[in-house]
Design an enzyme around this catalytic site. Structure first.
Site, PDB file in Angstrom:
ATOM      1  CD  GLN A 148      -2.595   2.036   0.458  1.00 54.34           C
ATOM      2  OE1 GLN A 148      -3.196   1.032  -0.477  1.00 54.34           O
ATOM      3  NE2 GLN A 148      -2.558   3.010   0.036  1.00 54.34           N
ATOM      4  CD  GLU A 149       2.077   3.399   4.079  1.00 57.66           C
ATOM      5  OE1 GLU A 149       2.441   4.454   3.584  1.00 57.66           O
ATOM      6  OE2 GLU A 149       0.985   3.293   4.814  1.00 57.66           O
ATOM      7  CB  THR A 150       6.747   1.784  -1.364  1.00 52.85           C
ATOM      8  OG1 THR A 150       6.682   0.529  -0.630  1.00 52.85           O
ATOM      9  CG2 THR A 150       7.025   2.738  -0.194  1.00 52.85           C
TER      10      THR A 150
END
Length: 560
Positions: A148-150
């Site tokens: 999700q983040e990267t």
């Protein structure tokens, strides 16, 4: 500013609510300071962090020296035991399977070093819990959040951008820097340069940008500084001066591991949700917060992604899809009391913890509780709070720094120095009583704080606490410290001059009578004498309109 009365005696002050004593003595090297033995400081800290969870948290944040970490390579028998476990449950082939879109800065070697830095990640459990299973779940949970983040977030049927047909949960670690930012760009400098404790502890470097970097997109100078202290033996400046290391070295994954292991009171560490060391408090249970992947979302970004209003929001929906895809692929068993979602949870930031007795806090703040038996009424202690401060309960030495106000975060805190041992105690010194008081005169309009001294009616008083307009001679909030109050002496009336013969009253002028107030009326045109002068009445003066000068009722005239 606190102004303390110095007592040249040893003060042994024991709080009824604590099991430790505080020995506070005037500092012989500083006329406005105090010294406290280190043993007392350490005893106070132990009493306040007696819950075993504090040891568990601190243990989870223990680190291996970087020199040993950088010797870690895949397959080495000399690798730390937690790294060997990670290699066993998540070999390099699995790393490749989940990172086919990843940036080149992320490698399996760096992944193992990020784990090796923190022995608690994939560590050994000796109480019957399955260490390998917890290790595997920790890694898979991390990858769900990495995705999700990267991650790439490219649909599997988008063959142009995703020719390999990778699932979105296979697209982790695509970005090493926040999109739109590059090295050399200053940015994310909110709060930099201010005269506050954050800048004293984590000073921003000129021209540096603290935008998101690494697998968890570390952002802002206070996070770079705190992470730098963990990575470089307490030195915050390494990453503040060179934040690019969080993108271009194994710190890009170590920053995520650090986040995974660090509680953010009242949020638990993600590890302790997964391994069930954490037990939800009553307030958390009432807020729907319990075990499962959903609570890790709440820990990361609950204010934006959790709660009924965010049930269908993109970020949490993505995280849950990625976790479910990964946990299914890696056959992670889900217990009946676990929830993958957090829409049914109240975000941590909106929890009301006032009065909660089963929630542990992880930061120290100056304790402003009034102590009548300590100098100036100050506690000389710190207390645990549920928000970020300059001092962590999980960092060795931070309690002492809090008591000594190392980063000047407590306004008006006394000057405190910690010593190994107190020196000999001088006998009490009885000061000579000041003549008329040797402190500034008390002023009814002046604000006074605890410890300030004044003179009033010849006596000296010391304020016990804040005061304005309170007569010192009346007691609280003042105490008498020297002299007996001197009451004002009434003025002495001078004796009349000696006259050997009584004065001879002069006869009134011809046609004039002596004015005697209240005894008789006069008519217009009547002539009277008063105070050696003559007056003629006009406008019908009354019996109390005494003539003293020309006015509405009288005209002054010659007495001839």
């Amino acid at each position: 500013m606190f102004k303390f009365r110095h007592l040249a005696i040893l003060l042994s002050c024991a709080l009824a609510t604590n099991s430790f004593a505080m020995n506070i003595q005037p500092d012989p090297n500083n006329p406005s300071g105090y010294v406290i033995p280190r043993a007392d400081i350490e005893a106070a800290e132990r009493a306040k962090t007696a819950d075993p969870m504090y040891d568990t948290w601190a243990k989870a944040l223990e680190t291996l020296p970087n020199q040993q970490v950088e010797a870690i390579l895949p397959g080495l028998a000399s690798n730390p035991s937690n790294v060997i476990r990670a290699e066993r449950v998540f070999p390099e082939t699995e790393w490749i399977y989940l990172t086919q879109m990843a940036a080149s800065e992320y490698t399996y070697t760096r992944f193992l070093r990020a784990i090796g830095k923190f022995p608690a990640f994939c560590g050994e459990y000796t109480d019957g819990r399955d260490s390998d299973a917890i290790c595997k779940r920790s890694i898979v949970t991390s990858f769900a959040h990495f995705a999700q983040e990267t991650g790439g977030h490219i649909a599997i049927d988008n063959t142009w951008d995703n020719p390999k047909g990778l699932e979105e949960w296979q697209q982790a670690l695509v970005h090493v820097r926040e999109m739109g930012w590059s090295e050399g760009q200053p940015g994310y400098t909110t709060g930099c340069g201010q005269n506050d404790w954050q800048n004293k502890r984590w000073p921003c470097a000129e021209g540096q940008g603290y935008f998101g970097r690494g697998a968890k997109q570390l952002s802002y100078h206070f996070n770079y500084g705190a992470f730098s202290e963990v990575m470089f033996d307490g030195d915050a400046t390494v990453l503040l001066n060179n934040p690019g290391l969080v993108a271009d070295s194994w710190l890009n994954l170590a920053s995520a591991t650090w986040f995974f292991l660090t509680p953010q009171s009242p949020k638990p560490a993600m590890l302790h949700v997964i391994d069930r060391t954490w037990k939800p408090s009553q307030r958390e249970t009432e807020a729907g917060i319990g075990y499962g992947f959903g609570t890790t979302i709440n820990i990361i970004n609950g204010g934006i992604e959790c709660g009924e209003q965010n049930k269908d929001k993109g970020q949490p929906v993505n995280r849950i899809r990625y976790w479910e895809g990964l946990s299914d692929y890696y056959q992670i068993s889900i217990q009946p009391d676990e929830k993958n979602t957090c829409w049914q949870q109240k975000p941590y930031g909106s929890l009301n913890l006032n009065g909660a007795t089963d929630v542990l806090y992880t930061n120290w703040e100056g304790d402003w509780t009034y102590h009548a038996d300590r100098p100036g009424g100050v506690s000389f202690e710190c207390k645990l709070v549920g928000y970020q401060t300059a001092y962590s309960a999980l960092v060795k030495g931070d309690y002492e720094k809090c008591v000594t106000n190392f980063y000047e975060s407590h306004a008006n805190w006394p000057n405190v120095r910690v010593v190994e041992q107190l020196g000999p105690v001088d006998p009490p010194i009885v000061p000579e009583p000041p003549v008329g008081g040797n402190y500034p005169a008390w002023n009814i309009n002046t604000e006074y704080t605890g410890g300030e001294k004044v003179t009033y009616n010849g006596a000296s008083y010391e304020a016990k606490w804040w005061s304005q307009g309170n007569d010192p001679s009346k007691g609280d909030p003042w105490k008498l410290i020297s002299d007996t109050p001197v009451n004002p002496v009434p003025p002495v009336e001078p004796e009349p001059p000696f006259n050997p013969e009584p004065p001879v009253e002069p006869l009134p002028p011809t046609g004039a009578t002596q004015w005697i107030a209240g005894q008789r009326n006069v008519n217009n045109g009547d002539k009277v004498t008063n105070i050696g002068k003559c007056f003629i009445a006009k406008n019908n003066p009354g019996v109390w309109d005494t003539p003293t000068s020309t006015n509405w009722f009288w005209d002054e005239v010659s007495c001839k």
